[in-house]
Design a protein around this motif. Structure first.
Motif, PDB file in Angstrom:
ATOM      1  N   LYS A 128      38.557  67.114  70.638  1.00  0.00           N
ATOM      2  CA  LYS A 128      39.153  65.825  71.033  1.00  0.00           C
ATOM      3  C   LYS A 128      38.126  64.701  70.872  1.00  0.00           C
ATOM      4  CE  LYS A 128      41.813  63.676  74.783  1.00  0.00           C
ATOM      5  NZ  LYS A 128      43.137  63.620  74.155  1.00  0.00           N
ATOM      6  N   ILE A 129      36.894  64.939  71.335  1.00  0.00           N
ATOM      7  CA  ILE A 129      35.844  63.929  71.181  1.00  0.00           C
ATOM      8  C   ILE A 129      35.493  63.758  69.713  1.00  0.00           C
ATOM      9  CG2 ILE A 129      33.418  63.385  71.671  1.00  0.00           C
ATOM     10  CD1 ILE A 129      33.789  64.714  74.396  1.00  0.00           C
ATOM     11  N   ARG A 130      35.437  64.842  68.986  1.00  0.00           N
ATOM     12  CA  ARG A 130      35.119  64.776  67.558  1.00  0.00           C
ATOM     13  C   ARG A 130      36.104  63.848  66.837  1.00  0.00           C
ATOM     14  NH1 ARG A 130      32.054  68.184  64.564  1.00  0.00           N
ATOM     15  NH2 ARG A 130      32.095  69.802  66.191  1.00  0.00           N
ATOM     16  N   VAL A 131      37.384  64.005  67.114  1.00  0.00           N
ATOM     17  CA  VAL A 131      38.407  63.173  66.480  1.00  0.00           C
ATOM     18  C   VAL A 131      38.247  61.711  66.884  1.00  0.00           C
ATOM     19  CG1 VAL A 131      40.891  62.689  66.421  1.00  0.00           C
ATOM     20  CG2 VAL A 131      40.076  65.039  66.195  1.00  0.00           C
ATOM     21  N   HIS A 132      37.994  61.480  68.158  1.00  0.00           N
ATOM     22  CA  HIS A 132      37.884  60.102  68.623  1.00  0.00           C
ATOM     23  C   HIS A 132      36.599  59.427  68.141  1.00  0.00           C
ATOM     24  CE1 HIS A 132      41.063  60.717  71.959  1.00  0.00           C
ATOM     25  NE2 HIS A 132      41.571  60.078  70.926  1.00  0.00           N
ATOM     26  N   TRP A 133      35.500  60.154  68.120  1.00  0.00           N
ATOM     27  CA  TRP A 133      34.272  59.555  67.584  1.00  0.00           C
ATOM     28  C   TRP A 133      34.439  59.219  66.099  1.00  0.00           C
ATOM     29  CZ3 TRP A 133      29.446  62.573  69.866  1.00  0.00           C
ATOM     30  CH2 TRP A 133      29.201  62.101  71.165  1.00  0.00           C
ATOM     31  N   ARG A 134      35.161  60.039  65.372  1.00  0.00           N
ATOM     32  CA  ARG A 134      35.409  59.727  63.963  1.00  0.00           C
ATOM     33  C   ARG A 134      36.139  58.393  63.823  1.00  0.00           C
ATOM     34  NH1 ARG A 134      37.720  65.638  62.234  1.00  0.00           N
ATOM     35  NH2 ARG A 134      35.704  66.706  61.879  1.00  0.00           N
ATOM     36  N   GLU A 135      37.046  58.099  64.757  1.00  0.00           N
ATOM     37  CA  GLU A 135      37.782  56.833  64.706  1.00  0.00           C
ATOM     38  C   GLU A 135      36.851  55.626  64.835  1.00  0.00           C
ATOM     39  OE1 GLU A 135      42.032  58.322  66.685  1.00  0.00           O
ATOM     40  OE2 GLU A 135      40.766  56.865  67.728  1.00  0.00           O
ATOM     41  N   THR A 136      35.741  55.808  65.537  1.00  0.00           N
ATOM     42  CA  THR A 136      34.819  54.683  65.762  1.00  0.00           C
ATOM     43  C   THR A 136      33.788  54.526  64.649  1.00  0.00           C
ATOM     44  OG1 THR A 136      33.136  55.945  66.999  1.00  0.00           O
ATOM     45  CG2 THR A 136      35.019  55.085  68.253  1.00  0.00           C
ATOM     46  N   LYS A 137      33.747  55.472  63.717  1.00  0.00           N
ATOM     47  CA  LYS A 137      32.720  55.425  62.671  1.00  0.00           C
ATOM     48  C   LYS A 137      32.758  54.129  61.857  1.00  0.00           C
ATOM     49  CE  LYS A 137      30.522  58.248  59.084  1.00  0.00           C
ATOM     50  NZ  LYS A 137      30.402  57.190  58.068  1.00  0.00           N
ATOM     51  N   PRO A 138      33.944  53.597  61.486  1.00  0.00           N
ATOM     52  CA  PRO A 138      33.944  52.332  60.743  1.00  0.00           C
ATOM     53  C   PRO A 138      33.248  51.191  61.498  1.00  0.00           C
ATOM     54  CG  PRO A 138      36.064  53.393  60.545  1.00  0.00           C
ATOM     55  CD  PRO A 138      35.295  54.189  61.559  1.00  0.00           C
ATOM     56  N   LEU A 139      33.404  51.161  62.819  1.00  0.00           N
ATOM     57  CA  LEU A 139      32.721  50.124  63.602  1.00  0.00           C
ATOM     58  C   LEU A 139      31.215  50.322  63.538  1.00  0.00           C
ATOM     59  CD1 LEU A 139      32.657  47.768  65.625  1.00  0.00           C
ATOM     60  CD2 LEU A 139      32.894  49.470  67.465  1.00  0.00           C
ATOM     61  N   LEU A 140      30.753  51.544  63.738  1.00  0.00           N
ATOM     62  CA  LEU A 140      29.314  51.810  63.689  1.00  0.00           C
ATOM     63  C   LEU A 140      28.761  51.554  62.292  1.00  0.00           C
ATOM     64  CD1 LEU A 140      29.005  55.028  65.888  1.00  0.00           C
ATOM     65  CD2 LEU A 140      28.566  52.661  66.539  1.00  0.00           C
ATOM     66  N   ASP A 141      29.507  51.952  61.267  1.00  0.00           N
ATOM     67  CA  ASP A 141      29.064  51.702  59.898  1.00  0.00           C
ATOM     68  C   ASP A 141      28.904  50.199  59.646  1.00  0.00           C
ATOM     69  OD1 ASP A 141      29.031  54.388  59.345  1.00  0.00           O
ATOM     70  OD2 ASP A 141      30.926  54.398  58.235  1.00  0.00           O
ATOM     71  N   TRP A 142      29.851  49.416  60.154  1.00  0.00           N
ATOM     72  CA  TRP A 142      29.774  47.959  59.989  1.00  0.00           C
ATOM     73  C   TRP A 142      28.535  47.408  60.692  1.00  0.00           C
ATOM     74  CZ3 TRP A 142      29.235  43.333  62.281  1.00  0.00           C
ATOM     75  CH2 TRP A 142      29.629  42.197  61.596  1.00  0.00           C
ATOM     76  N   LEU A 143      28.304  47.856  61.925  1.00  0.00           N
ATOM     77  CA  LEU A 143      27.152  47.366  62.699  1.00  0.00           C
ATOM     78  C   LEU A 143      25.838  47.746  62.052  1.00  0.00           C
ATOM     79  CD1 LEU A 143      28.474  48.171  66.293  1.00  0.00           C
ATOM     80  CD2 LEU A 143      28.169  45.888  65.295  1.00  0.00           C
ATOM     81  N   VAL A 144      25.769  48.949  61.516  1.00  0.00           N
ATOM     82  CA  VAL A 144      24.538  49.377  60.834  1.00  0.00           C
ATOM     83  C   VAL A 144      24.331  48.574  59.573  1.00  0.00           C
ATOM     84  CG1 VAL A 144      23.436  51.291  59.627  1.00  0.00           C
ATOM     85  CG2 VAL A 144      24.586  51.710  61.803  1.00  0.00           C
ATOM     86  N   ALA A 145      25.390  48.380  58.793  1.00  0.00           N
ATOM     87  CA  ALA A 145      25.263  47.668  57.515  1.00  0.00           C
ATOM     88  C   ALA A 145      24.907  46.201  57.708  1.00  0.00           C
ATOM     89  CB  ALA A 145      26.580  47.771  56.740  1.00  0.00           C
ATOM     90  N   HIS A 146      25.440  45.583  58.761  1.00  0.00           N
ATOM     91  CA  HIS A 146      25.260  44.141  58.930  1.00  0.00           C
ATOM     92  C   HIS A 146      24.273  43.755  60.021  1.00  0.00           C
ATOM     93  CE1 HIS A 146      28.468  43.490  56.068  1.00  0.00           C
ATOM     94  NE2 HIS A 146      29.190  44.377  56.720  1.00  0.00           N
ATOM     95  N   GLY A 147      23.766  44.763  60.728  1.00  0.00           N
ATOM     96  CA  GLY A 147      22.758  44.474  61.740  1.00  0.00           C
ATOM     97  C   GLY A 147      21.388  44.977  61.326  1.00  0.00           C
ATOM     98  N   ASP A 148      21.275  45.497  60.113  1.00  0.00           N
ATOM     99  CA  ASP A 148      20.008  46.036  59.622  1.00  0.00           C
ATOM    100  C   ASP A 148      19.137  44.884  59.128  1.00  0.00           C
ATOM    101  OD1 ASP A 148      18.027  47.703  58.784  1.00  0.00           O
ATOM    102  OD2 ASP A 148      19.023  48.321  56.942  1.00  0.00           O
ATOM    103  N   VAL A 149      18.002  44.666  59.810  1.00  0.00           N
ATOM    104  CA  VAL A 149      17.114  43.544  59.425  1.00  0.00           C
ATOM    105  C   VAL A 149      15.708  44.057  59.187  1.00  0.00           C
ATOM    106  CG1 VAL A 149      18.465  41.811  60.629  1.00  0.00           C
ATOM    107  CG2 VAL A 149      16.709  43.066  61.892  1.00  0.00           C
TER     108      VAL A 149
END
Length: 210
Positions: free
Chosen positions: A189-210
């Protein structure tokens, strides 16, 4: 040791700790914390590590050096998987049950500026809006620390001013007392839900990397 679920004793432990947050209570129930909270949390995060990474399981002791509240122990047990500085997946057990989340909980001024510039960017900002909207539609609660007004240098009438005001950004989902938290099925259940949040984390990593 495979994860078999958090026993009812974990919830009872935190119910009682909220009423008696003292060293004497902790010492008397140390074994309950170990078997009902600490060991299941370690087993849970180990089973998720193959996909998401190794978790940091937070210490139960509070840092009271600079706090008016001198209660010695946290009234929850959290674990966190980092994907970037102060950014990652989260799971927590406490008296109200279990909750999961993802996002970033702290950012340097330089990183926060980079994130805000990406929010301002027409394509990147709209992408984040779509990600957040999809997560909300799926039942996630979007939040974080925000400024009361527009950040310095940004127009208060900006079309994405609500996102620009964020100093931290996260999504959370409560399982509460759902029976699944007491079973091995919680891992999936957590695995499925964490997968749903991956696009948000990917966005934050891509655009918050300085």
């Amino acid at each position: 040791m495979p994860f078999t679920g958090f026993p009812e004793a974990a919830l009872d432990f935190y119910d009682d700790l909220e009423l008696d947050n003292s060293k004497s209570y902790w010492d008397a129930h140390r074994e309950t914390y170990r078997t009902a909270v600490a060991e299941p949390m370690a087993a849970l995060t180990e089973e998720l590590a193959d996909e998401f990474g190794v978790a940091k399981i937070f210490r139960p002791n509070r840092d009271v050096r600079f706090s008016k509240d001198k209660s010695p122990y946290k009234t929850h047990q959290g674990a966190y998987v980092a994907v970037a500085p102060s950014t990652g997946y989260y799971v927590q057990i406490s008296a109200p049950g279990l909750r999961v989340g993802a996002g970033f909980y702290e950012a340097s001024p330089t990183r926060l500026t980079a994130i805000r510039k990406s929010i301002d960017h027409d394509r990147h900002g709209r992408e984040l809006e779509r990600i957040v909207a999809k997560l909300k539609k799926s039942g996630w609660e979007f939040g974080g620390d925000t400024l009361k007004t527009a950040p310095r240098g940004w127009d208060k009438d900006h079309p994405r001013i609500q996102l620009l005001r964020h100093k931290t950004m996260s999504v959370m989902r409560d399982y509460g007392f759902d029976e699944v938290i007491h079973t091995p099925e919680l891992v999936e259940k957590i695995r499925v839900h964490w997968r749903e949040t991956k696009p948000l984390l990917d966005w934050l990593v891509a655009h918050g990397d300085v």
